[in-house]
Design an enzyme around this catalytic site. Structure first.
Site, PDB file in Angstrom:
ATOM      1  N   CYS A  11      -4.572  -1.819  -5.122  1.00  0.00           N
ATOM      2  CA  CYS A  11      -4.897  -1.315  -3.775  1.00  0.00           C
ATOM      3  C   CYS A  11      -5.916  -0.174  -3.892  1.00  0.00           C
ATOM      4  CB  CYS A  11      -3.628  -0.830  -3.086  1.00  0.00           C
ATOM      5  SG  CYS A  11      -2.257  -2.000  -3.244  1.00  0.00           S
ATOM      6  N   CYS A  20       1.607   1.637 -11.084  1.00  0.00           N
ATOM      7  CA  CYS A  20       1.769   0.377 -10.346  1.00  0.00           C
ATOM      8  C   CYS A  20       0.702  -0.632 -10.783  1.00  0.00           C
ATOM      9  CB  CYS A  20       1.654   0.647  -8.846  1.00  0.00           C
ATOM     10  SG  CYS A  20       1.924  -0.838  -7.866  1.00  0.00           S
ATOM     11  N   CYS A  73      13.005   8.155   3.808  1.00  0.00           N
ATOM     12  CA  CYS A  73      12.273   6.972   3.332  1.00  0.00           C
ATOM     13  C   CYS A  73      12.009   7.089   1.837  1.00  0.00           C
ATOM     14  CB  CYS A  73      10.925   6.861   4.038  1.00  0.00           C
ATOM     15  SG  CYS A  73      11.049   6.928   5.819  1.00  0.00           S
ATOM     16  N   ARG A 126       3.991   5.751  14.441  1.00  0.00           N
ATOM     17  CA  ARG A 126       4.036   6.952  13.591  1.00  0.00           C
ATOM     18  C   ARG A 126       2.649   7.451  13.232  1.00  0.00           C
ATOM     19  NH1 ARG A 126       7.480   5.937   9.082  1.00  0.00           N
ATOM     20  NH2 ARG A 126       9.114   6.388  10.570  1.00  0.00           N
ATOM     21  N   CYS A 161      -5.092   3.593  -3.323  1.00  0.00           N
ATOM     22  CA  CYS A 161      -3.824   4.162  -3.797  1.00  0.00           C
ATOM     23  C   CYS A 161      -3.926   4.925  -5.120  1.00  0.00           C
ATOM     24  CB  CYS A 161      -2.779   3.066  -3.936  1.00  0.00           C
ATOM     25  SG  CYS A 161      -1.152   3.770  -4.314  1.00  0.00           S
ATOM     26  N   CYS A 197       9.242  -1.742   9.531  1.00  0.00           N
ATOM     27  CA  CYS A 197       8.275  -0.648   9.664  1.00  0.00           C
ATOM     28  C   CYS A 197       6.974  -1.167   9.074  1.00  0.00           C
ATOM     29  CB  CYS A 197       8.775   0.583   8.904  1.00  0.00           C
ATOM     30  SG  CYS A 197       7.566   1.924   8.833  1.00  0.00           S
ATOM     31  N   CYS A 208      15.349   4.245   4.875  1.00  0.00           N
ATOM     32  CA  CYS A 208      14.160   3.387   4.850  1.00  0.00           C
ATOM     33  C   CYS A 208      13.727   3.272   3.392  1.00  0.00           C
ATOM     34  CB  CYS A 208      13.058   4.018   5.690  1.00  0.00           C
ATOM     35  SG  CYS A 208      11.497   3.094   5.622  1.00  0.00           S
TER      36      CYS A 208
END
Ligand code: SAM
Ligand code: DTB
Ligand code: SF4
Length: 349
Positions: free
Chosen positions: A65, A61, A105, A268, A68, A196, A136
């Site tokens: 972040c 990616c 998801c 969650r 991550c 979400c 999701c």
């Protein structure tokens, strides 16, 4: 201080930051008591929604972040993989359904999806939806048009986290802005997809940042239907590896405050459960968490195995929440008979 206990339990989007700070600072027993009381007005306190995650496109990616493992900027030993084939994804979804999940998801390590890849993902959404699972996806930033085609394909939820406060965000991510996140959330909401949206705790933020993030979530109108609260999973090679561990009771406090601020939302207990004791998870459920990720893997890191979760549910007398359409008549009767609970969509008197 402006906290009025009589007003707790109403669904509203006009919370002040001061109220959120005051809730976070309550004595622990008072906070958990209020959270559990609110929880029982809107939900069966012994039911937990169960979702399974799958990384349909792992690694590589371009975003930075700091938490991550999938960012191309950090050496975390993760191989970059291509988008999975539709059949493989559907087979995983079927297995998740057999294991008891009601929502599937699909996560992709994208800044934003290319239309060519989105076409494949739309087919995944259609076929997973046809299995009777809620769908999701979390694919990064979306345009309004992309959100609309996902909705048409049958997407029920879109996950897009604010992660932390606007003030702290720039310390965690520099390749996009907080406003970018809010814009995608608006596109998702406008398309009629359930939102979400939550964050991560344990990244070095302070109590003010936690209050600010919870305040931003609770002043979205309407609230996100699903609010994932993640505990940072520290991954070697990411800038946040080695961060000071979070006080577990501060994590529980945030769950409780999320429950009070967003009474009708599913909160969650998300990433980080593998590192939590059963007792800590029990406290989170007591504080109003009513959804988990279920299955051995999150996206790239571990999650408690199914046997451990089933044993925990058994110890706590928790039942997995059924999708509304498949709740048996008998169970529906007993739920309606619960005097403390509001009908779905209702608000307390
Ligand atoms: N790339 C998309 C995006 O960022 O929106 C979707 C996938 S991304 C992995 C989904 C969410 O997972 C992030 O927003 C973050 O909140 C959470 N996450 C990622 N790594 C994490 C970690 N190490 N610990 C806890 N949560 C994490
Ligand atoms: C969310 O809030 N947590 C999930 C899901 N949304 C996509 C992701 C957690 C990822 C944890 C790190 C990993 O497994 O790569
Ligand atoms: Fe990419 Fe999402 Fe990971 Fe950020 S959180 S690096 S956008 S996969």
């Amino acid at each position: 201080m402006s906290l009025d206990p009589a007003r707790l339990g109403t669904v509203r989007s006009d919370w002040s930051r001061e109220e959120v700070r005051a809730l976070l600072a309550l004595p622990f027993a008072d906070l958990v008591f209020h959270a559990q009381s609110v929880h029982r007005r809107y939900f069966d306190a012994n039911e937990v929604q169960v979702s399974t995650l799958l990384s349909i496109k792992t690694g590589g990616c371009p975003e930075d972040c700091a938490y991550c493992p999938q960012s191309v900027r950090y050496d975390t030993g993760l191989d970059r993989e291509a988008l999975m084939a539709v059949d493989e994804v559907v087979a995983k979804a079927r297995a998740a359904r057999e294991a008891g999940a009601t929502r599937f998801c699909m996560g992709a390590a994208y800044r934003n999806p290319k239309d060519r890849d989105l076409a494949v993902i739309l087919e995944m959404v259609r076929q997973v939806s046809d299995l009777g699972l809620e769908t999701c996806a979390t694919l990064g930033m979306l345009t309004p048009a992309q959100a609309r085609v996902l909705k048409e394909a049958g997407l029920d939820y879109y996950n897009h986290n604010l992660d932390t406060s606007e003030e702290f965000y720039g310390r965690i991510v520099t390749t996009r802005s907080y406003q970018d996140r809010l814009d995608t959330l608006s596109a998702v909401r406008e398309a009629g997809i359930n939102v979400c949206c939550g964050g991560i705790l344990g990244m070095g933020e302070d109590a003010g940042d936690r209050a600010a993030m919870l305040h931003t979530l609770a002043t979205l109108d309407p609230h996100p239907e699903s609010v994932p609260v993640n505990q940072l999973v520290q991954v070697e090679g990411t800038p946040l590896a080695g961060s000071a561990p979070l006080d577990p009771l501060d994590f529980v406090r945030c769950i409780a405050v999320a429950r009070i601020l967003m009474p009708r939302s599913h909160v969650r207990l998300s990433a980080g459960r593998e590192a939590m004791t059963d007792e800590m998870q029990a406290l989170c459920f007591l504080a109003g968490a009513n959804s988990i990720f279920y299955g051995e893997k999150l996206l790239t890191t571990g999650n408690p195995n199914v046997d451990r979760d089933l044993a925990l549910f058994d110890r706590l007398g928790i039942r997995p929440e059924q999708r509304p359409a498949v709740v048996p008549e008998s169970a529906r009767g007993s739920r309606d008979a619960c005097p403390a609970r509001e009908p779905a969509g209702g608000s307390p008197a």
